[in-house]
Enzyme design. Sequence first.
Site, short mmCIF file in Angstrom:
data_model
loop_
_atom_site.label_atom_id
_atom_site.label_comp_id
_atom_site.label_asym_id
_atom_site.label_seq_id
_atom_site.Cartn_x
_atom_site.Cartn_y
_atom_site.Cartn_z
N SER A 101 1.23 -1.28 0.23
CA SER A 101 0.07 -0.29 0.16
C SER A 101 1.00 1.29 0.45
CB SER A 101 -0.98 0.17 0.99
OG SER A 101 -1.92 1.22 0.59
N ASP A 126 -9.98 -5.16 -3.75
CA ASP A 126 -9.66 -5.03 -2.50
C ASP A 126 -9.97 -3.47 -2.99
OD1 ASP A 126 -8.10 -2.41 -1.64
OD2 ASP A 126 -5.72 -3.13 -2.03
N HIS A 167 -6.80 -6.14 0.45
CA HIS A 167 -6.33 -5.32 1.12
C HIS A 167 -5.47 -5.17 2.66
CE1 HIS A 167 -3.38 -0.94 -0.14
NE2 HIS A 167 -3.88 -0.97 1.08
#
Length: 286
Positions: free
Chosen positions: A152, A229, A264
Amino acid sequence: MAFETKATIANFGGKLLKLQHQSTSTGTPMDVNLFLPPAALSGTKVPVLIYLSGLTCTPQNCTEKGFFQAHASRKGIALVWPDTSPRGANIPGETDSWDFGAGAGFYVNATQEPWSKHYRMETYISEELPSALFSAFASQLDKDRVSITGHSMGGHGALTLYLKNPGKYKSVSAFAPIANPTQCPWGEKAFSGYLGADNKEEWKKHDATELVKGWKGDLKALVDVGTGDNFYKAGQLLPENFEKAAKEAGVTGLELRYQPDYDHSYFFMSTFSGDHVEHAAKYLFS
């Protein structure tokens, strides 16, 4: 800079060290975790894979939930998990939001007050921390064999530091990276605060999609993104823009994989951490 060892934990035949040191870059104490595989404990210098974490994370999150050690132990690779920002800088507003300030340093050197004194994560990650580790663990870590990965915000950090420092890292990989931060809400917020709302040209220097346009040679990059995600669906990650920019620039060596249904979280990362260790090993041992 000397490290204080806060804990030593047996893990997959190696040792996990929870370390702390006083950073000259941030002006604060910084926590970092280091995994030494069995090979490093028996007198062999081993290569290093640096993992940069995402928003809100500390070194503990991926250490405990990413399962990188199992794969790195077998390959004979040391792992480094730095923190995501300074802690305890006592800047007003530092802890007001989860996506800016503490836990959200975005791996840049802030130029705007009041952040510029302490929020110097680019220098910390790319220069100070490696230098300190290679000095303190000179007989165990091979400073000439280093790769970088991240998740991320950390995927953004891994890609940008790799692209800004050709030759420093043997390879790069990323899980669900913020791949075009100048074009997404997370990046716009962070870059406005750290680099200045009107300084858009400076923003581009910290955007993987912009940086890849100038890359020469094989990218040696693996990127995984889950199709389930929610941040990908919301346009925070924009891996398609990164892939498009690489293709248009004639850059080869990017493997971008869309993993069906994965989100995620660390369930996603732990599933594919072995692939990312294997990717790093391919270049660290070549």
